[in-house]
Scaffold this motif. Sequence first.
Motif, short mmCIF file in Angstrom:
data_model
loop_
_atom_site.label_atom_id
_atom_site.label_comp_id
_atom_site.label_asym_id
_atom_site.label_seq_id
_atom_site.Cartn_x
_atom_site.Cartn_y
_atom_site.Cartn_z
N GLU A 273 49.62 23.46 10.47
CA GLU A 273 50.73 24.27 10.99
C GLU A 273 51.94 24.17 10.07
N ARG A 274 52.20 22.98 9.59
CA ARG A 274 53.36 22.78 8.72
C ARG A 274 53.20 23.50 7.39
N LEU A 275 52.00 23.42 6.80
CA LEU A 275 51.81 23.96 5.45
C LEU A 275 51.31 25.40 5.41
N LEU A 276 50.55 25.79 6.41
CA LEU A 276 49.93 27.12 6.39
C LEU A 276 50.64 28.14 7.27
N ILE A 277 51.52 27.67 8.15
CA ILE A 277 52.18 28.60 9.08
C ILE A 277 53.69 28.57 8.92
N ARG A 278 54.30 27.41 9.06
CA ARG A 278 55.77 27.34 9.03
C ARG A 278 56.35 27.79 7.70
N GLU A 279 55.66 27.51 6.60
CA GLU A 279 56.19 27.86 5.28
C GLU A 279 55.87 29.30 4.89
N ARG A 280 55.26 30.05 5.79
CA ARG A 280 54.84 31.42 5.49
C ARG A 280 55.40 32.37 6.55
N PRO A 281 55.33 33.68 6.29
CA PRO A 281 55.84 34.64 7.27
C PRO A 281 54.86 34.80 8.45
N ILE A 282 54.69 33.71 9.20
CA ILE A 282 53.75 33.67 10.32
C ILE A 282 54.45 33.12 11.55
N ASP A 283 54.26 33.77 12.69
CA ASP A 283 54.66 33.18 13.97
C ASP A 283 53.47 33.27 14.91
N TYR A 284 53.62 32.72 16.09
CA TYR A 284 52.47 32.72 17.01
C TYR A 284 52.91 32.66 18.47
N ARG A 285 51.99 33.13 19.32
CA ARG A 285 52.13 33.01 20.76
C ARG A 285 50.92 32.21 21.26
N THR A 286 51.14 31.22 22.07
CA THR A 286 50.02 30.45 22.63
C THR A 286 50.03 30.59 24.15
N GLY A 287 48.86 30.32 24.75
CA GLY A 287 48.75 30.40 26.21
C GLY A 287 48.80 31.81 26.74
N VAL A 288 48.45 32.80 25.89
CA VAL A 288 48.47 34.20 26.34
C VAL A 288 47.19 34.91 25.93
N PHE A 289 46.76 35.85 26.75
CA PHE A 289 45.63 36.72 26.43
C PHE A 289 46.15 38.06 25.94
N ALA A 290 45.46 38.64 24.96
CA ALA A 290 45.70 40.03 24.60
C ALA A 290 44.86 40.87 25.56
N SER A 291 45.48 41.25 26.68
CA SER A 291 44.72 41.91 27.75
C SER A 291 44.39 43.36 27.44
N GLU A 292 45.26 44.02 26.68
CA GLU A 292 45.02 45.41 26.28
C GLU A 292 45.45 45.58 24.83
N VAL A 293 44.55 46.11 24.02
CA VAL A 293 44.88 46.40 22.63
C VAL A 293 44.45 47.84 22.35
N THR A 294 45.44 48.67 22.01
CA THR A 294 45.19 50.09 21.78
C THR A 294 45.41 50.43 20.31
N PRO A 295 44.42 51.02 19.66
CA PRO A 295 44.57 51.37 18.24
C PRO A 295 45.72 52.33 18.00
N GLY A 296 46.21 52.33 16.77
CA GLY A 296 47.27 53.25 16.39
C GLY A 296 46.77 54.24 15.35
N ILE A 297 47.71 54.87 14.66
CA ILE A 297 47.41 55.77 13.56
C ILE A 297 48.19 55.26 12.36
N PRO A 298 47.52 54.88 11.27
CA PRO A 298 48.23 54.30 10.12
C PRO A 298 49.42 55.15 9.67
N GLY A 299 50.58 54.52 9.62
CA GLY A 299 51.79 55.19 9.16
C GLY A 299 52.45 56.09 10.17
N LYS A 300 51.82 56.28 11.34
CA LYS A 300 52.38 57.20 12.33
C LYS A 300 52.59 56.55 13.69
N LYS A 301 51.61 55.80 14.14
CA LYS A 301 51.66 55.23 15.49
C LYS A 301 51.22 53.77 15.45
N PRO A 302 52.01 52.86 16.05
CA PRO A 302 51.67 51.44 15.98
C PRO A 302 50.51 51.07 16.91
#
Length: 463
Positions: A273-302
Amino acid sequence: MRFFIASTLITAATAFAPTSTTTRTTPLRTLTPKLTPQTTSLTSLSASSCGTYDFDVIIVGCGVGGHGAALHSRSQSLTTAIFSGSDVGGTCVNRGCVPSKALLAASGRVREMQAEQHLSEFGIKVEGSVTFDREGVAAHAKQLANKVKGNLEGSLVALGVDIVDGRGVLTGKPNEVRDEASGKVYTAKDIILAPGSIPFVPPGVIVDEKTVYTSDGALELQSVPEWVAIIGSGYIGLEFSDVYTALGSEVTFIEALPNIMPTFDREIAKQAERLLIRERPIDYRTGVFASEVTPGIPGKKPVTIKMIDAETKEHVETLEVDAAMVATGRVPNTANMGLEDTGIETSRGFVAVDGKMRVLTKHDDGEVVPGVYCIGDANGKMMLAHAASAQGISAIENICGRTHEVNHAAIPAACFTHPEIAMVGPTEEQAIELAAKEGWELGKSQGSFRANSKALAELEANG
């Protein structure tokens, strides 16, 4: 830089029995008059050792495990056929270990060459900006996979393994495997199931392999998103975070369990975590489910990701990102291969086996299914390519009458990030549990790369 943990519990792995030097004198004849990349020129129909079956051994699945089993089978002078399902090399070679290492190698060079301060300490200066060609990086991964696949196929052909292009399924009758493509039935004294695994996609997640993708799609590197969410923080997710951040992406991990990198030894996870996450442009959420994931359109819709609390199931946050990678593990590729017809019950798709890799009718108090073995991801003992290969060799040893069991505690695992992570045996937490349960004293030895001259020479003393 390297992380490494080795438990004092581990003993040396049992050596495999020596290769048989018996020379087969039975003439072999060809299935086809002409050698093709898909079918071997040296075949064994009507020439098996027992004389009753088409082959001594049929292997269903041609990944690393099936390939290892086939090579060892031929080294023991057993007539052998392997059902490739038009996928020689399987997941590891075509959609896993091999192409991912190519992406890590290329992106790692970019990271190193962009680290101006680090290079200056060596007396090295890079003039101008360091750029990369995304398509070129992707092509490198594809070319490597194709090369290794060709090498594997060539080794099977050279040793006289019959390659059947179709997917093999059990017929429900002993000693039979049907080619799903042609309907032709082949027989063997012993059958080894090695169907591998496929990515697990949780409910509520829609995958289009463009903006929301599994590791299969990620390896094609169709784009380098500005912001990518990685669902799951195991080996696969961590390696891809390394690739993406080296190429300029920001990464957010979404982890259902309370800790990031939950399967890792806790001390290693903290260092990572110290070397691979904190020193890089990375953040995280723990204890959560991705309950719904909807695709986007590259460059148009997230891409839209709705997250719920892992315990209360209440909505906690919605993210809008450029892409989402689903790295939530893998499930056995055992559906529709005739297991039920053969009296084999699975648990979440996993096939029960004993220590000799013999298939059992069920996980609890199951009986041995004569002449049927299962290796690799499909049995769930250790979902690593080299473990599958070891299991394949072990199965052949048992088929040959030499009792053998794989010592899974001696099989290492690695995460090829920069720096790399390596582990063998139980984690420290698991070792403490075992010591308490079995009543023995646990010792611990710890070292640092700050005392390693090679690490100091590379200015990589962390770890």
